[in-house]
Motif scaffolding. Structure first.
Motif, PDB file in Angstrom:
ATOM      1  N   ARG A   3      11.863 -27.967  35.117  1.00  0.00           N
ATOM      2  CA  ARG A   3      11.828 -27.055  33.981  1.00  0.00           C
ATOM      3  C   ARG A   3      11.703 -27.808  32.661  1.00  0.00           C
ATOM      4  NH1 ARG A   3      13.954 -21.823  34.769  1.00  0.00           N
ATOM      5  NH2 ARG A   3      14.628 -21.408  36.915  1.00  0.00           N
ATOM      6  N   SER A   4      11.986 -29.115  32.664  1.00  0.00           N
ATOM      7  CA  SER A   4      11.962 -29.898  31.437  1.00  0.00           C
ATOM      8  C   SER A   4      10.685 -30.723  31.363  1.00  0.00           C
ATOM      9  CB  SER A   4      13.182 -30.823  31.373  1.00  0.00           C
ATOM     10  OG  SER A   4      13.183 -31.730  32.459  1.00  0.00           O
ATOM     11  N   ASN A   5      10.401 -31.220  30.170  1.00  0.00           N
ATOM     12  CA  ASN A   5       9.234 -32.051  29.917  1.00  0.00           C
ATOM     13  C   ASN A   5       9.669 -33.510  29.841  1.00  0.00           C
ATOM     14  OD1 ASN A   5       7.228 -29.780  29.219  1.00  0.00           O
ATOM     15  ND2 ASN A   5       8.919 -29.390  27.802  1.00  0.00           N
ATOM     16  N   LEU A   6       9.129 -34.353  30.723  1.00  0.00           N
ATOM     17  CA  LEU A   6       9.476 -35.764  30.744  1.00  0.00           C
ATOM     18  C   LEU A   6       8.633 -36.507  29.721  1.00  0.00           C
ATOM     19  CD1 LEU A   6       9.695 -36.318  34.620  1.00  0.00           C
ATOM     20  CD2 LEU A   6      11.484 -35.567  33.030  1.00  0.00           C
ATOM     21  N   VAL A   7       9.314 -37.246  28.816  1.00  0.00           N
ATOM     22  CA  VAL A   7       8.590 -37.933  27.746  1.00  0.00           C
ATOM     23  C   VAL A   7       8.614 -39.447  27.928  1.00  0.00           C
ATOM     24  CG1 VAL A   7       9.062 -36.062  26.131  1.00  0.00           C
ATOM     25  CG2 VAL A   7      10.632 -38.022  26.247  1.00  0.00           C
ATOM     26  N   GLY A   8       9.368 -39.943  28.921  1.00  0.00           N
ATOM     27  CA  GLY A   8       9.473 -41.389  29.144  1.00  0.00           C
ATOM     28  C   GLY A   8      10.846 -41.904  28.770  1.00  0.00           C
ATOM     29  N   GLY A   9      11.332 -42.853  29.550  1.00  0.00           N
ATOM     30  CA  GLY A   9      12.656 -43.410  29.297  1.00  0.00           C
ATOM     31  C   GLY A   9      13.771 -42.515  29.777  1.00  0.00           C
ATOM     32  N   GLU A  10      13.443 -41.529  30.616  1.00  0.00           N
ATOM     33  CA  GLU A  10      14.472 -40.621  31.106  1.00  0.00           C
ATOM     34  C   GLU A  10      15.382 -41.320  32.129  1.00  0.00           C
ATOM     35  OE1 GLU A  10      10.610 -40.299  33.218  1.00  0.00           O
ATOM     36  OE2 GLU A  10      11.185 -39.769  31.153  1.00  0.00           O
ATOM     37  N   LEU A  46      15.924 -28.567  16.448  1.00  0.00           N
ATOM     38  CA  LEU A  46      15.898 -29.572  17.498  1.00  0.00           C
ATOM     39  C   LEU A  46      17.320 -30.064  17.700  1.00  0.00           C
ATOM     40  CD1 LEU A  46      14.521 -31.577  19.464  1.00  0.00           C
ATOM     41  CD2 LEU A  46      14.333 -33.165  17.514  1.00  0.00           C
ATOM     42  N   VAL A  47      17.850 -29.879  18.901  1.00  0.00           N
ATOM     43  CA  VAL A  47      19.160 -30.422  19.265  1.00  0.00           C
ATOM     44  C   VAL A  47      18.907 -31.742  19.969  1.00  0.00           C
ATOM     45  CG1 VAL A  47      21.280 -30.050  20.563  1.00  0.00           C
ATOM     46  CG2 VAL A  47      20.136 -28.107  19.469  1.00  0.00           C
ATOM     47  N   ALA A  58      25.411 -21.696  21.784  1.00  0.00           N
ATOM     48  CA  ALA A  58      25.665 -21.123  20.464  1.00  0.00           C
ATOM     49  C   ALA A  58      24.446 -21.245  19.568  1.00  0.00           C
ATOM     50  CB  ALA A  58      26.866 -21.824  19.827  1.00  0.00           C
ATOM     51  N   VAL A  59      23.764 -22.395  19.622  1.00  0.00           N
ATOM     52  CA  VAL A  59      22.551 -22.572  18.827  1.00  0.00           C
ATOM     53  C   VAL A  59      21.486 -21.580  19.282  1.00  0.00           C
ATOM     54  CG1 VAL A  59      20.681 -24.149  18.251  1.00  0.00           C
ATOM     55  CG2 VAL A  59      23.039 -25.001  18.359  1.00  0.00           C
ATOM     56  N   ALA A  60      21.303 -21.470  20.581  1.00  0.00           N
ATOM     57  CA  ALA A  60      20.271 -20.570  21.113  1.00  0.00           C
ATOM     58  C   ALA A  60      20.533 -19.119  20.745  1.00  0.00           C
ATOM     59  CB  ALA A  60      20.189 -20.725  22.631  1.00  0.00           C
ATOM     60  N   SER A  61      21.801 -18.739  20.589  1.00  0.00           N
ATOM     61  CA  SER A  61      22.127 -17.361  20.240  1.00  0.00           C
ATOM     62  C   SER A  61      21.961 -17.067  18.757  1.00  0.00           C
ATOM     63  CB  SER A  61      23.561 -17.050  20.661  1.00  0.00           C
ATOM     64  OG  SER A  61      24.489 -17.817  19.899  1.00  0.00           O
ATOM     65  N   GLN A  62      21.871 -18.122  17.946  1.00  0.00           N
ATOM     66  CA  GLN A  62      21.788 -17.927  16.500  1.00  0.00           C
ATOM     67  C   GLN A  62      20.373 -18.009  15.948  1.00  0.00           C
ATOM     68  OE1 GLN A  62      25.678 -20.602  15.811  1.00  0.00           O
ATOM     69  NE2 GLN A  62      24.814 -19.852  13.902  1.00  0.00           N
ATOM     70  N   VAL A  63      19.485 -18.738  16.627  1.00  0.00           N
ATOM     71  CA  VAL A  63      18.142 -18.952  16.091  1.00  0.00           C
ATOM     72  C   VAL A  63      17.105 -18.453  17.095  1.00  0.00           C
ATOM     73  CG1 VAL A  63      18.925 -20.940  14.759  1.00  0.00           C
ATOM     74  CG2 VAL A  63      17.982 -21.294  17.035  1.00  0.00           C
ATOM     75  N   THR A  64      15.896 -18.296  16.600  1.00  0.00           N
ATOM     76  CA  THR A  64      14.816 -17.791  17.469  1.00  0.00           C
ATOM     77  C   THR A  64      14.085 -18.908  18.189  1.00  0.00           C
ATOM     78  OG1 THR A  64      13.332 -17.814  15.551  1.00  0.00           O
ATOM     79  CG2 THR A  64      14.480 -15.752  16.042  1.00  0.00           C
ATOM     80  N   SER A  65      14.200 -20.151  17.689  1.00  0.00           N
ATOM     81  CA  SER A  65      13.479 -21.256  18.309  1.00  0.00           C
ATOM     82  C   SER A  65      14.345 -22.505  18.328  1.00  0.00           C
ATOM     83  CB  SER A  65      12.189 -21.546  17.537  1.00  0.00           C
ATOM     84  OG  SER A  65      11.541 -22.692  18.051  1.00  0.00           O
ATOM     85  N   VAL A  66      14.557 -23.080  19.526  1.00  0.00           N
ATOM     86  CA  VAL A  66      15.346 -24.292  19.657  1.00  0.00           C
ATOM     87  C   VAL A  66      14.742 -25.159  20.746  1.00  0.00           C
ATOM     88  CG1 VAL A  66      16.975 -23.080  21.192  1.00  0.00           C
ATOM     89  CG2 VAL A  66      17.639 -25.255  20.155  1.00  0.00           C
ATOM     90  N   ASP A  67      14.521 -26.429  20.422  1.00  0.00           N
ATOM     91  CA  ASP A  67      14.101 -27.426  21.406  1.00  0.00           C
ATOM     92  C   ASP A  67      15.250 -28.397  21.640  1.00  0.00           C
ATOM     93  OD1 ASP A  67      11.621 -26.296  21.569  1.00  0.00           O
ATOM     94  OD2 ASP A  67      10.627 -27.774  20.274  1.00  0.00           O
ATOM     95  N   LEU A  68      15.253 -29.004  22.826  1.00  0.00           N
ATOM     96  CA  LEU A  68      16.290 -29.953  23.201  1.00  0.00           C
ATOM     97  C   LEU A  68      15.670 -31.294  23.553  1.00  0.00           C
ATOM     98  CD1 LEU A  68      18.308 -27.652  25.651  1.00  0.00           C
ATOM     99  CD2 LEU A  68      18.659 -27.903  23.197  1.00  0.00           C
ATOM    100  N   LEU A  69      16.366 -32.371  23.207  1.00  0.00           N
ATOM    101  CA  LEU A  69      15.954 -33.711  23.621  1.00  0.00           C
ATOM    102  C   LEU A  69      17.177 -34.437  24.156  1.00  0.00           C
ATOM    103  CD1 LEU A  69      13.969 -36.074  23.848  1.00  0.00           C
ATOM    104  CD2 LEU A  69      14.578 -36.706  21.485  1.00  0.00           C
ATOM    105  N   GLU A  89      11.663 -25.532  24.251  1.00  0.00           N
ATOM    106  CA  GLU A  89      11.409 -26.494  25.310  1.00  0.00           C
ATOM    107  C   GLU A  89      12.563 -27.483  25.426  1.00  0.00           C
ATOM    108  OE1 GLU A  89       8.856 -26.503  27.309  1.00  0.00           O
ATOM    109  OE2 GLU A  89       7.622 -24.974  26.341  1.00  0.00           O
ATOM    110  N   ALA A  90      12.760 -27.967  26.649  1.00  0.00           N
ATOM    111  CA  ALA A  90      13.723 -29.032  26.898  1.00  0.00           C
ATOM    112  C   ALA A  90      12.949 -30.301  27.220  1.00  0.00           C
ATOM    113  CB  ALA A  90      14.655 -28.661  28.043  1.00  0.00           C
ATOM    114  N   TYR A  91      13.181 -31.351  26.445  1.00  0.00           N
ATOM    115  CA  TYR A  91      12.503 -32.626  26.636  1.00  0.00           C
ATOM    116  C   TYR A  91      13.509 -33.640  27.190  1.00  0.00           C
ATOM    117  CZ  TYR A  91       8.918 -30.543  23.693  1.00  0.00           C
ATOM    118  OH  TYR A  91       7.955 -29.712  23.170  1.00  0.00           O
TER     119      TYR A  91
END
Length: 469
Positions: A3-10, A46-47, A58-69, A89-91
């Motif tokens: 479900r997440s996007n791999l960006v390298g160094g994971e 961006l979290v 809590a962040v997801a419930s307050q805003v319309t758009s949130v990405d995670l890294l 998206e979750a990175y």
């Protein structure tokens, strides 16, 4: 299917949300309150870094758009399912590999910057990470940044800090990867990244357990901070954590010695997080007022305040001196007033005084009376100031209360040694004085006059012995 996007160094076999031998993710009521106070529904967020699932939710419930890294693959999968596909998206991977061109209104990095990269990343310093995050900000972007203090209260009170083996996540990390040492260097690094700070908080007791965040650490706010630090350090300590924080606050250095800081950029936030954790209004903690009187040998103040406090208890008040605020009247007319600081305690008067006596002994506080580790003796002495007699059977005769910290224990031992030496010197002086009196001519004459029968009997014994020989 991922479900997440791999960006390298994971990190595939690692979790910051559920660590085995590492710090947990950032969490706490102060962190949640900061997010609630600063995030708006139209923000794109961006979290970055490990944050507890409750904070991400809590962040997801307050805003319309949130990405995670995040660097952990298992964490990325868990959080991706939490926010859903509609929120963002979750990175998964290291910040230095994150090549997205998205511009964010707010970047949340309350865990700090050290855990934005994994072991595959070398030479990516704390300031490099900050610059990279700043590059992801849109116009008038906002930042909520956490920074751990390399020389905070933990270094002063915990004996195992220098000897403990590094956790798994600490092996092989470069010194430059960590936050700059000290508050001034952290703020200089933030300013060097081109950020204008709106507000800075001292966080207690840690970034991963942010119970309270304060812009000023003094007065009753210092008491709140001291309680948070003491709750985290309940084992063996070098110094009493509670007293160390209060003493640092009195010296004006508690903010610089805080375990961590929150740096807020581009948005206003309240002075205390969460709201209401610090009592409003004037006054001083009753315990602190009484301990100051003890340290200064001000028995007149003790005999004035303790009966007043006991009278307040008798009138329906409920609370030991460590959670009662002494309010000074605005004028010199009338007596002192009290109000509760925290939850009411259903104890009788003697139990409240005993609790205070125990805390005095645990703190190693100076007393105007001979040093002792006997809570009954001290409680009885305090109760006698109000006309209350404490029965012996209410206390265990073998109960001993030792100071919490090693430093306070050594100070108490030194005081006991001084008192013993003083008592020994007085005994020697008294013995010499008595011996000199007994050898004096007036004493012998007086002794003979007042005790003739004893003198005659003693002399007759000597004469009889000579005759028998």
């Amino acid at each position: 299917m991922t479900r997440s996007n791999l960006v390298g160094g994971e990190m595939l076999n690692w979790s910051d949300l559920h660590p085995g031998d590492a710090r947990p993710a950032a969490a706490g009521p102060a962190a949640a309150a900061l997010l609630t106070a600063t995030l708006k529904p139209d923000h794109t967020v961006l979290v970055a870094g490990p944050h507890a699932a409750e904070l991400v939710g809590a962040v997801a419930s307050q805003v319309t758009s949130v990405d995670l890294l995040v660097r952990s693959a298992p964490d990325a999968e868990e959080l991706a399912e939490l926010i859903g596909e509609t929120k963002g998206e979750a990175y998964c991977g290291s910040l230095d590999r994150f090549a997205e061109d998205t511009q964010y209104d707010v970047i949340v990095a309350l865990d700090g910057l050290e855990r934005l990269v994994g072991p595959d990343t070398a030479g990516f310093s704390w300031t490099d990470a900050l610059d990279r995050l700043v590059g992801l900000l849109g116009p008038e972007g906002k930042v909520l940044l956490g920074a751990a203090n390399a020389f905070g209260f933990e270094r002063l009170v915990q004996p195992e800090i220098g000897a403990a083996l590094p956790r798994d996540e600490d092996w092989g990390r470069d010194v430059g990867d960590r936050a700059p040492a000290g508050y001034k260097r952290v703020m200089a690094a933030v300013a060097g990244a081109g950020l204008q700070v709106s507000r800075t908080y001292a966080v207690f007791p840690s970034l991963v357990q942010a119970d309270v965040a304060l812009t000023e650490v003094d007065g009753l706010a210092a008491v709140v901070a001291a309680r948070a630090v003491a709750s985290r350090n309940d084992g063996p300590v070098l110094m009493d954590p509670y007293r160390v924080v209060l003493d640092a606050a009195e010296a004006g250095v508690a903010f610089e010695l805080a375990p961590a800081w929150y740096v807020v950029v581009g948005v206003e936030a309240p002075a205390v997080l969460p709201a209401g954790v610090v009592p409003e209004g004037e006054g001083v903690l009753l315990e602190e007022h009484l301990m100051m009187a003890l340290r200064c040998d001000d028995q007149a103040e003790l005999r004035k305040v303790i009966p007043s406090y006991v009278a307040w208890l008798g009138a329906g008040g409920s609370g030991s001196p460590d959670n009662v605020i002494l309010e000074r009247p605005l004028t010199g007319v009338g007596g002192a007033s009290y109000r509760l600081f925290g939850e009411a305690q259903e104890l009788d008067v003697v139990a409240h005084l005993r609790r205070f006596a125990t805390r005095v002994l645990e703190s190693g506080s100076r007393q105007p009376w001979p040093a002792a580790a006997d809570p009954h003796q001290l409680t009885a002495r305090l109760a006698s100031m109000t006309g209350i007699t404490v029965p012996e059977q209410e206390f265990s005769p073998d109960e001993v209360v030792r100071p919490r910290g090693s430093a306070e224990q050594l100070r108490t031992v030194a005081r006991l040694a001084d008192e013993l030496a003083d008592a020994s010197a007085r005994a020697i002086l008294f013995e010499g004085t008595v011996s000199g009196i007994r050898r004096s001519r007036p004493y012998r004459i007086g002794h003979a006059v007042l005790n003739p029968a004893r003198v005659i009997r003693r002399r007759l014994k000597r004469v009889l012995k000579k005759v028998r020989r």
